[in-house]
Write an enzyme that holds these catalytic residues in place. Structure first.
Site, short mmCIF file in Angstrom:
data_model
loop_
_atom_site.label_atom_id
_atom_site.label_comp_id
_atom_site.label_asym_id
_atom_site.label_seq_id
_atom_site.Cartn_x
_atom_site.Cartn_y
_atom_site.Cartn_z
N HIS A 72 0.84 -1.21 0.00
CA HIS A 72 0.00 0.00 0.00
C HIS A 72 0.87 1.25 0.00
O HIS A 72 1.78 1.37 0.81
CB HIS A 72 -0.89 0.02 1.25
CG HIS A 72 -2.03 -0.94 1.20
ND1 HIS A 72 -3.13 -0.82 1.99
CD2 HIS A 72 -2.24 -2.03 0.42
CE1 HIS A 72 -3.98 -1.80 1.73
NE2 HIS A 72 -3.45 -2.55 0.78
N TYR A 201 -9.22 5.19 7.93
CA TYR A 201 -9.40 5.51 9.35
C TYR A 201 -10.49 6.58 9.42
O TYR A 201 -10.33 7.67 8.86
CB TYR A 201 -8.10 6.07 9.94
CG TYR A 201 -7.02 5.02 10.13
CD1 TYR A 201 -6.17 4.66 9.08
CD2 TYR A 201 -6.82 4.42 11.37
CE1 TYR A 201 -5.16 3.72 9.27
CE2 TYR A 201 -5.82 3.47 11.56
CZ TYR A 201 -5.00 3.13 10.51
OH TYR A 201 -4.01 2.20 10.69
N PRO A 293 -3.95 -0.04 19.13
CA PRO A 293 -3.70 -0.48 17.74
C PRO A 293 -3.90 0.59 16.66
O PRO A 293 -3.64 0.33 15.49
CB PRO A 293 -4.69 -1.64 17.54
CG PRO A 293 -5.74 -1.45 18.58
CD PRO A 293 -5.10 -0.75 19.73
N LYS A 297 1.22 -0.35 15.26
CA LYS A 297 2.65 -0.34 15.60
C LYS A 297 3.17 -1.49 16.45
O LYS A 297 4.38 -1.69 16.52
CB LYS A 297 2.97 0.96 16.36
CG LYS A 297 2.87 2.20 15.51
CD LYS A 297 4.00 2.24 14.52
CE LYS A 297 3.83 3.29 13.45
NZ LYS A 297 4.12 2.82 12.12
N TYR A 385 3.79 6.72 10.29
CA TYR A 385 2.97 5.56 9.93
C TYR A 385 3.79 4.54 9.13
O TYR A 385 3.73 3.34 9.38
CB TYR A 385 1.73 6.01 9.15
CG TYR A 385 0.69 4.93 9.05
CD1 TYR A 385 -0.26 4.75 10.05
CD2 TYR A 385 0.67 4.05 7.96
CE1 TYR A 385 -1.20 3.74 9.98
CE2 TYR A 385 -0.27 3.04 7.88
CZ TYR A 385 -1.20 2.89 8.89
OH TYR A 385 -2.13 1.87 8.82
#
Ligand code: RFL
Ligand code: PHB
Length: 391
Positions: A72, A201, A293, A297, A385
């Site tokens: 991704h 998200y 979560p 990570k 991220y």
């Protein structure tokens, strides 16, 4: 029984450590409470940082990952009914994330260890660690009802957040820093082709929701729920109704529905135990720290820890020098705290907090607007991220 490094726990931390030590010519034995089948089927993480993927591939356990994972280059943040893309690759100079289930990594690592003659002792009951501040630490446990002792030079406590290694450190040595969030995640796996190529998200007035996936045929979805939520109150129809309410966007996008084949509730917790070592015991992964979560990570942090530990042990066995071992905790904690900060920030940005008022909600929306419209703010999210440097 005797070995150089005794490892408690066959999760990502324990198994990656055993693999890295083997490549350095250091012998280890992994002592695991559960069965092989149990650890190979336990549903958990899905998102791997670039550095985690690079390490698995470079050390020869990434063949199936290369074939079956999904690469991704971005994620989406959704709020106010609109989705906004964060271009991870463009904002980080070429880094990306990979979707590959944690239990698939576990299978690959177990197979690699056993094929190269490594020892993983499954179904080891009642493990306890002794002699941590002396010259000959040991792990005692039972197998098939028989008491066993594993003598080691060092012990790696890779036994997760409910393990026995951290509580074996004498009182007064550790300082534990923590935050418990007033919500949990209800997660499902569904036989449904993902209707978005990237993770989404979502900040919504009904609470956070996350659209993720495991494969071109399996969708992974999460909903913010109460911390003491009873899964029995969530029949499939209610889960879908709530997911559609939170995830659907004004352009008509909505997750594709399909049969749900796994459901679970995960608490949200931040924790760091300092220092991550005592005598000849070294804690790694969830045994030393837990992140909520939201930043994806936990597994990545476990891999970063054991990379530092494997190097330190390699230096010790090659030269007798203890410098890297002595600095293990200090080296790991610098990265751990940055990742804690990021996971806390993502959690605070995206969830609904019950005590919040209109001011707080508008502040959250302003921050989401900022992150999705300022290149500098988006780059800060992307850099964290996709993964901070390993050390
Ligand atoms: P683990 O995986 O918990 O492994 C510990 C192992 O130790 C064994 N054990 C014992 N063995 C012997 N004797 C004892 N007394 C023992 N006590 C325990 C256990 O059986 C187990 O096999 O810890 P480790 O290796 O530190 O790995 C940590 C990760 O598993 C964890 O951080 C991640 O799963 C967190 N996480 C995510 N991390 C990511 O990097 N990306 C993600 O996308 C992501 N998503 C998630 C997640 C965790 C989740 N849940 C369920 C907590 C999504 C979810 C829903
Ligand atoms: C998952 O796919 O399980 C997943 C993805 C992203 C997260 C957490 C979990 O932040």
């Amino acid at each position: 029984m005797r070995t150089q490094v005794g490892i408690v726990g066959a999760g990502p931390a324990g198994l990656v450590l055993a693999h890295l030590l083997h490549l350095e010519g250091i012998e280890s034995v992994v002592v695991e409470a559960r069965s092989r089948q149990y650890v190979e089927e336990r549903v958990r993480a899905g998102v791997l940082e670039q550095g985690t993927v690079d390490l698995l591939i470079e050390t020869g356990v990434g063949e199936r990952l290369k074939r079956e994972s999904l690469l991704h280059h971005g994620i989406e943040l959704s709020f106010d009914g609109r989705r906004h893309r964060i271009d991870l690759t463009g904002l980080t100079g070429g880094r990306s994330i990979t979707v590959y289930a944690q239990h698939e990594i576990i299978k690959d690592l177990i197979q690699a260890r056993l094929e190269s003659g490594g020892r993983i002792l499954f179904d080891a009951a009642g493990a306890a660690v002794h002699g941590l501040d002396g010259p000959s630490p040991e792990i005692r446990f039972r197998q098939d009802g028989e008491p066993r002792t594993l003598d080691c030079d060092f012990i790696a406590g890779c036994d997760g957040s409910h393990g026995i290694c951290r509580p074996s450190i004498p009182d007064g040595v550790l300082t534990v820093y923590e935050r418990i969030y007033p919500f949990a995640w209800l997660g499902i796996l569904a036989d449904a082709p993902p209707s978005s190529e990237e993770l989404i998200y979502t900040h919504h007035e009904r609470g956070f929701a996350l659209f993720s996936m495991r494969s071109p045929k399996v969708t992974r979805l999460y909903l913010q729920c109460a911390p003491d939520e009873d899964i029995g109150n969530w029949p499939d129809a209610r889960i879908w109704e709530e997911l559609h309410a939170r995830l659907s966007t004004r352009d008509g996008w909505t997750p594709t529905q399909g049969p749900i084949f796994q459901k679970g509730i995960t608490g949200m917790h931040s924790m760091v135990a300092e220092p991550m070592q005592f005598g000849s015991l070294f804690l790694a992964g969830d045994a030393a720290h837990i992140v909520p979560p939201t930043g994806a990570k936990g597994l990545n942090l476990a891999v970063a820890d054991v990379r530092v530990l494997a190097r330190a042990l390699a230096e010790y066995y090659a030269s007798g020098r203890r410098g890297l071992l002595d600095r293990y905790s200090e080296t790991c904690l610098r990265r751990v705290w940055k990742v804690q900060r990021f996971s806390w920030w993502m959690t605070s940005l995206l969830h609904r907090f019950d005590g919040d008022n209109g001011f707080d909600r508008r502040r959250q929306l302003a921050e989401l607007d900022y992150v999705t419209s300022s290149r500098a703010a988006a780059a800060a999210l992307a850099e964290n991220y996709a993964g901070l440097p390993m050390d």
